[in-house]
Design a protein around this motif. Structure first.
Motif, PDB file in Angstrom:
ATOM      1  N   ILE A 168       0.874  -1.191   0.000  1.00  0.00           N
ATOM      2  CA  ILE A 168       0.000   0.000   0.000  1.00  0.00           C
ATOM      3  C   ILE A 168       0.902   1.229   0.000  1.00  0.00           C
ATOM      4  N   GLY A 169       0.809   2.027  -1.076  1.00  0.00           N
ATOM      5  CA  GLY A 169       1.664   3.214  -1.202  1.00  0.00           C
ATOM      6  C   GLY A 169       2.668   3.007  -2.309  1.00  0.00           C
ATOM      7  N   ALA A 170       2.974   4.090  -3.046  1.00  0.00           N
ATOM      8  CA  ALA A 170       3.804   3.933  -4.246  1.00  0.00           C
ATOM      9  C   ALA A 170       4.890   4.989  -4.328  1.00  0.00           C
ATOM     10  N   SER A 171       5.229   5.569  -3.191  1.00  0.00           N
ATOM     11  CA  SER A 171       6.252   6.612  -3.221  1.00  0.00           C
ATOM     12  C   SER A 171       7.613   5.975  -2.888  1.00  0.00           C
ATOM     13  N   ALA A 172       8.482   6.733  -2.235  1.00  0.00           N
ATOM     14  CA  ALA A 172       9.846   6.234  -1.991  1.00  0.00           C
ATOM     15  C   ALA A 172       9.823   4.845  -1.353  1.00  0.00           C
ATOM     16  N   ALA A 173       9.035   4.674  -0.298  1.00  0.00           N
ATOM     17  CA  ALA A 173       9.054   3.396   0.423  1.00  0.00           C
ATOM     18  C   ALA A 173       8.304   2.306  -0.349  1.00  0.00           C
ATOM     19  N   GLY A 174       7.078   2.603  -0.782  1.00  0.00           N
ATOM     20  CA  GLY A 174       6.265   1.569  -1.444  1.00  0.00           C
ATOM     21  C   GLY A 174       6.925   1.062  -2.722  1.00  0.00           C
ATOM     22  N   ALA A 175       7.401   1.986  -3.557  1.00  0.00           N
ATOM     23  CA  ALA A 175       8.010   1.578  -4.829  1.00  0.00           C
ATOM     24  C   ALA A 175       9.266   0.746  -4.574  1.00  0.00           C
TER      25      ALA A 175
ATOM     26  N   ARG B 106      -2.102   2.376  -4.967  1.00  0.00           N
ATOM     27  CA  ARG B 106      -1.831   3.763  -4.582  1.00  0.00           C
ATOM     28  C   ARG B 106      -3.094   4.583  -4.776  1.00  0.00           C
ATOM     29  N   ASP B 107      -3.225   5.633  -3.951  1.00  0.00           N
ATOM     30  CA  ASP B 107      -4.469   6.413  -3.994  1.00  0.00           C
ATOM     31  C   ASP B 107      -4.305   7.707  -4.788  1.00  0.00           C
ATOM     32  N   VAL B 108      -3.202   7.846  -5.496  1.00  0.00           N
ATOM     33  CA  VAL B 108      -3.017   9.049  -6.325  1.00  0.00           C
ATOM     34  C   VAL B 108      -2.686   8.616  -7.753  1.00  0.00           C
TER      35      VAL B 108
ATOM     36  N   ILE C 120       7.835  13.101  -7.045  1.00  0.00           N
ATOM     37  CA  ILE C 120       9.099  12.818  -6.352  1.00  0.00           C
ATOM     38  C   ILE C 120       9.094  13.751  -5.147  1.00  0.00           C
ATOM     39  N   PRO C 121       8.938  13.221  -3.933  1.00  0.00           N
ATOM     40  CA  PRO C 121       8.694  14.121  -2.803  1.00  0.00           C
ATOM     41  C   PRO C 121       9.825  15.130  -2.617  1.00  0.00           C
ATOM     42  N   CYS C 122      11.057  14.659  -2.734  1.00  0.00           N
ATOM     43  CA  CYS C 122      12.193  15.561  -2.479  1.00  0.00           C
ATOM     44  C   CYS C 122      12.320  16.602  -3.593  1.00  0.00           C
TER      45      CYS C 122
ATOM     46  N   VAL D   7      -4.807   1.811  -9.045  1.00  0.00           N
ATOM     47  CA  VAL D   7      -4.981   3.177  -8.532  1.00  0.00           C
ATOM     48  C   VAL D   7      -6.317   3.183  -7.797  1.00  0.00           C
ATOM     49  N   ASP D   8      -6.222   3.123  -6.483  1.00  0.00           N
ATOM     50  CA  ASP D   8      -7.404   2.950  -5.635  1.00  0.00           C
ATOM     51  C   ASP D   8      -6.955   3.255  -4.207  1.00  0.00           C
ATOM     52  N   LYS D   9      -7.892   3.502  -3.323  1.00  0.00           N
ATOM     53  CA  LYS D   9      -7.495   3.788  -1.946  1.00  0.00           C
ATOM     54  C   LYS D   9      -7.830   2.589  -1.067  1.00  0.00           C
TER      55      LYS D   9
ATOM     56  N   GLY E 233       3.174   6.413   4.242  1.00  0.00           N
ATOM     57  CA  GLY E 233       3.872   7.699   4.294  1.00  0.00           C
ATOM     58  C   GLY E 233       3.420   8.645   5.377  1.00  0.00           C
ATOM     59  N   SER E 234       3.470   9.924   5.021  1.00  0.00           N
ATOM     60  CA  SER E 234       3.207  10.968   6.018  1.00  0.00           C
ATOM     61  C   SER E 234       2.377  12.077   5.399  1.00  0.00           C
ATOM     62  N   LYS E 235       1.858  12.930   6.272  1.00  0.00           N
ATOM     63  CA  LYS E 235       1.107  14.114   5.830  1.00  0.00           C
ATOM     64  C   LYS E 235       1.698  15.326   6.520  1.00  0.00           C
TER      65      LYS E 235
ATOM     66  N   ALA F 233       3.217  10.758  10.743  1.00  0.00           N
ATOM     67  CA  ALA F 233       3.013   9.453  10.103  1.00  0.00           C
ATOM     68  C   ALA F 233       1.532   9.234   9.799  1.00  0.00           C
ATOM     69  N   ASN F 234       1.262   8.718   8.616  1.00  0.00           N
ATOM     70  CA  ASN F 234      -0.110   8.409   8.202  1.00  0.00           C
ATOM     71  C   ASN F 234      -0.415   6.966   8.643  1.00  0.00           C
ATOM     72  N   THR F 235      -1.034   6.841   9.801  1.00  0.00           N
ATOM     73  CA  THR F 235      -1.226   5.509  10.400  1.00  0.00           C
ATOM     74  C   THR F 235      -2.699   5.120  10.506  1.00  0.00           C
TER      75      THR F 235
ATOM     76  N   PHE G 294      21.520  13.534   5.282  1.00  0.00           N
ATOM     77  CA  PHE G 294      20.708  14.593   4.700  1.00  0.00           C
ATOM     78  C   PHE G 294      21.588  15.518   3.874  1.00  0.00           C
ATOM     79  N   SER G 295      21.089  16.020   2.760  1.00  0.00           N
ATOM     80  CA  SER G 295      21.838  17.056   2.044  1.00  0.00           C
ATOM     81  C   SER G 295      20.877  18.024   1.369  1.00  0.00           C
ATOM     82  N   THR G 296      21.369  19.217   1.119  1.00  0.00           N
ATOM     83  CA  THR G 296      20.575  20.183   0.366  1.00  0.00           C
ATOM     84  C   THR G 296      21.535  21.114  -0.364  1.00  0.00           C
TER      85      THR G 296
HETATM   86  C1  LIG Z   1       9.057  19.085   0.132  1.00  0.00           C
HETATM   87  C2  LIG Z   1       9.793  17.880   0.620  1.00  0.00           C
HETATM   88  C3  LIG Z   1      11.141  17.745   0.352  1.00  0.00           C
HETATM   89  C4  LIG Z   1      11.844  16.626   0.822  1.00  0.00           C
HETATM   90  N1  LIG Z   1      13.168  16.508   0.524  1.00  0.00           N
HETATM   91  C5  LIG Z   1      13.851  15.408   0.949  1.00  0.00           C
HETATM   92  C6  LIG Z   1      15.228  15.225   0.590  1.00  0.00           C
HETATM   93  O1  LIG Z   1      15.826  16.060  -0.103  1.00  0.00           O
HETATM   94  N2  LIG Z   1      15.858  14.095   1.043  1.00  0.00           N
HETATM   95  C7  LIG Z   1      15.217  13.159   1.800  1.00  0.00           C
HETATM   96  O2  LIG Z   1      15.832  12.158   2.165  1.00  0.00           O
HETATM   97  N3  LIG Z   1      13.910  13.315   2.145  1.00  0.00           N
HETATM   98  C8  LIG Z   1      13.223  14.403   1.737  1.00  0.00           C
HETATM   99  N4  LIG Z   1      11.896  14.543   2.063  1.00  0.00           N
HETATM  100  C9  LIG Z   1      11.239  13.497   2.867  1.00  0.00           C
HETATM  101  C10 LIG Z   1      10.758  12.396   1.953  1.00  0.00           C
HETATM  102  O3  LIG Z   1       9.996  12.960   0.957  1.00  0.00           O
HETATM  103  C11 LIG Z   1       9.948  11.361   2.714  1.00  0.00           C
HETATM  104  O4  LIG Z   1      10.737  10.826   3.725  1.00  0.00           O
HETATM  105  C12 LIG Z   1       9.491  10.271   1.738  1.00  0.00           C
HETATM  106  O5  LIG Z   1       8.563  10.788   0.832  1.00  0.00           O
HETATM  107  C13 LIG Z   1       8.852   9.113   2.484  1.00  0.00           C
HETATM  108  O6  LIG Z   1       8.386   8.212   1.555  1.00  0.00           O
HETATM  109  P1  LIG Z   1       7.178   7.247   1.884  1.00  0.00           P
HETATM  110  O7  LIG Z   1       7.001   6.369   0.685  1.00  0.00           O
HETATM  111  O8  LIG Z   1       7.371   6.608   3.197  1.00  0.00           O
HETATM  112  O9  LIG Z   1       5.915   8.189   2.077  1.00  0.00           O
HETATM  113  P2  LIG Z   1       5.147   9.193   1.104  1.00  0.00           P
HETATM  114  O10 LIG Z   1       6.099   9.838   0.167  1.00  0.00           O
HETATM  115  O11 LIG Z   1       4.313  10.039   1.983  1.00  0.00           O
HETATM  116  O12 LIG Z   1       4.199   8.245   0.237  1.00  0.00           O
HETATM  117  C14 LIG Z   1       3.100   7.531   0.733  1.00  0.00           C
HETATM  118  C15 LIG Z   1       2.280   7.046  -0.447  1.00  0.00           C
HETATM  119  O13 LIG Z   1       1.213   6.224   0.021  1.00  0.00           O
HETATM  120  C16 LIG Z   1       0.004   6.572  -0.627  1.00  0.00           C
HETATM  121  N5  LIG Z   1      -1.109   6.197   0.261  1.00  0.00           N
HETATM  122  C17 LIG Z   1      -1.339   6.649   1.500  1.00  0.00           C
HETATM  123  N6  LIG Z   1      -2.459   6.080   2.013  1.00  0.00           N
HETATM  124  C18 LIG Z   1      -2.915   5.227   1.071  1.00  0.00           C
HETATM  125  C19 LIG Z   1      -4.043   4.345   1.010  1.00  0.00           C
HETATM  126  N7  LIG Z   1      -4.895   4.236   2.032  1.00  0.00           N
HETATM  127  N8  LIG Z   1      -4.228   3.629  -0.117  1.00  0.00           N
HETATM  128  C20 LIG Z   1      -3.363   3.729  -1.153  1.00  0.00           C
HETATM  129  N9  LIG Z   1      -2.279   4.546  -1.145  1.00  0.00           N
HETATM  130  C21 LIG Z   1      -2.065   5.278  -0.049  1.00  0.00           C
HETATM  131  C22 LIG Z   1       0.154   8.082  -0.824  1.00  0.00           C
HETATM  132  O14 LIG Z   1      -0.665   8.600  -1.795  1.00  0.00           O
HETATM  133  C23 LIG Z   1       1.631   8.171  -1.233  1.00  0.00           C
HETATM  134  O15 LIG Z   1       1.780   7.927  -2.604  1.00  0.00           O
HETATM  135  C24 LIG Z   1      11.165  15.650   1.590  1.00  0.00           C
HETATM  136  C25 LIG Z   1       9.795  15.789   1.865  1.00  0.00           C
HETATM  137  C26 LIG Z   1       9.115  16.881   1.364  1.00  0.00           C
HETATM  138  C27 LIG Z   1       7.633  17.013   1.650  1.00  0.00           C
END
Ligand SMILES: Cc1cc2nc3c(=O)[nH]c(=O)nc-3n(C[C@H](O)[C@H](O)[C@H](O)COP(=O)(O)OP(=O)(O)OC[C@H]3O[C@@H](n4cnc5c(N)ncnc54)[C@H](O)[C@@H]3O)c2cc1C
Length: 452
Positions: free
Chosen positions: A9-16, A35-37, A42-44, A76-78, A107-109, A243-245, A325-327
């Protein structure tokens, strides 16, 4: 009912990353990612939408291609419910899907603090949603006075990108700490970051707390606890995330002290068939195993590589978060790993600091020569490295990864002072002046002198 060996569940950094890792380790298993979007930013890269890439649609993780190339199904569904007894998830569109192993990467909000006025029009948080991020972009086009609340890396990067987008914009950044980026740097590095922002005509207000956001329907200003009022026709909140828990709590999974999903060292939740990783998962510090609120993509993907590989054979172990961490601010790279000197002292370490700076080329007249400085922090008792900070040339972004590896492997100052560093005139400092080695050597000498 659909049946899968693994549902992510989830398709961002961790899920993918977790899905791809599971595929590598378990080539025969069926895997579904939900994934629900529609688009996954790319969050970063989010800040760079505004002044550099100019379009949220140019800042996407190509998840669909990544998954189809690796024989992973995508929906693509929640996910709206997890039934641990029947080992199934239900989705908003009414699907029921059965799993053998479930991986939660929700992920997080962004934190939206309860300031009076926070719900006014033109107050934005950083949601990872392309449509929402596009609204920020179009609002910036109409804005004359921008206030950013929070000057951690998100606030600092947003400020710089908004400046790039509009050189005329009045930008105030409000930070309650006495320095920007205080959670990752010691003061002298924070001051370099503050200068990088000031040089771009970004006004940083330190030691200032927001009391309320002013306006009737739309934001008009920001009132600080010091009674100052800042004009604002747009406010961006950059004060962290939680954290989105929701799903995990509703399924009765344990939530940890920093409000993430509790996991053991194999990234298993209290239900051994459900794993969690990334921003939604609880973390402990590498240094003392105390709860850690750090949320970074580097941590999320590390955890995903552990969780994905462990699904049917738990053997990879999470040793806790180092924090790396870097920027980049005003074309200077800033990076940090592990503890700052201040954090280490607060945790009760007696420390030795080693520092070194030099140009990043040899001879120093080579094209691209720039200052690169390094600070390394060691436990004075055993000489083990516990932190590092670096500033200057862009190679700092990779150098910090070596420092993070040194920390993870608990290398001593002696070992770092004598490690074999590859160098090249067009790429690095000279082998004589190589900053990592010399910073460690300076700590060795300080420690020796302290013991004589
Ligand atoms: C502006 C910004 C800049 C950042 N820059 C950096 C950086 O330079 N370096 C760094 O290391 N970190 C950076 N971070 C932090 C990094 O983005 C997060 O640590 C990372 O996104 C975590 O990935 P995640 O997959 O755990 O969560 P998220 O990225 O939050 O992804 C969660 C995914 O789960 C999906 N989801 C949630 N609930 C459901 C559900 N019920 N059903 C289906 N899908 C669901 C969401 O839509 C989302 O796609 C940054 C964050 C932000 C906001």
């Amino acid at each position: 009912m659909l049946n899968y060996d693994v549902i992510v569940i989830g398709a961002s950094a961790a899920g993918a990353t977790a899905a791809l890792t599971a595929r590598k380790h378990y080539p025969q298993k069926s895997i579904l990612m939900v994934r629900d979007v529609k688009n996954v930013p790319i969050p970063c890269g989010i800040p760079y939408i505004y002044g550099t890439v100019h379009d949220p649609m140019k800042n996407l993780i190509p998840v669909d291609k990544m998954m189809s190339d690796n024989n992973i199904d995508v929906a693509v569904d929640k996910v709206v419910g997890i039934n641990r007894e029947s080992k199934s998830v239900s989705t908003l569109s009414g699907q029921e899907m059965h799993y053998q192993k479930l991986l939660i990467a929700t992920g997080s909000k962004p934190i939206v603090p309860p300031f009076p006025g926070v719900k006014l029009e033109n107050v934005y948080a950083i949601y990872k949603d392309t449509d929402y991020l596009a609204k920020i972009d179009s609002q910036l086009d109409k804005t004359k006075n921008l206030v950013i609340i929070g000057c951690g890396f998100i606030g600092a990067e947003m400020a710089e990108e908004c400046r790039k987008k509009n050189p005329e914009l009045n930008i105030n950044v409000v930070e309650m700490q006495d320095h920007c980026l205080k959670l990752v740097y010691d003061n002298e590095y924070c001051e370099l970051a503050e200068k990088a922002l000031a040089d771009q005509n970004i006004n940083l207000l330190l030691n200032e707390k927001v009391e309320s956001i002013l306006g009737d329907d739309k934001v008009k200003g920001v009132k600080l606890a010091s009674n100052k009022e800042l004009p604002a026709d747009m406010v961006i909140l950059g004060i962290g995330c939680y954290a989105n828990t929701e799903l995990a709590s509703a399924a009765g999974l344990k939530i940890g002290p920093t409000k993430g999903i509790w996991v053991n060292r194999y990234m298993q939740t209290i239900d051994k068939d459900i794993y969690a990783c990334g921003d939604c998962a609880e973390k402990v510090s590498f240094f003392d195993r105390q709860p850690s609120g750090l949320k970074l993509a580097s941590i999320a993907t590390m955890e995903a590589r552990i969780a994905g590989a462990n699904l049917f054979d738990p053997r990879r172990v999470n040793h806790g978060v180092v924090g790396c961490f870097s920027t980049s601010l005003n074309k200077k790279a800033f990076a940090a790993a592990g503890l700052t000197a201040q954090q280490a002292t607060e945790k009760g370490y007696s420390i030795i600091v080693g520092e070194s700076e030099s140009v990043n080329r040899h001879p120093g007249l080579m094209p691209g020569a720039e200052l690169l400085k390094v600070k390394l922090i060691f436990d004075a008792g055993n000489g083990v490295i516990i932190g590092g900070q670096a500033y200057g040339a862009s190679s700092v972004g990779e150098l910090i990864n070596a420092i993070s590896a040194f920390i993870s492997k608990q290398m001593t100052a002696e070992e770092i002072a004598t490690f074999q560093a590859g160098t090249h005139p067009a790429l690095t400092a000279s082998p004589i002046a190589y900053q990592l080695v010399n910073a460690a050597e300076s700590a060795v000498i300080k420690n020796r002198n302290a013991r004589l």
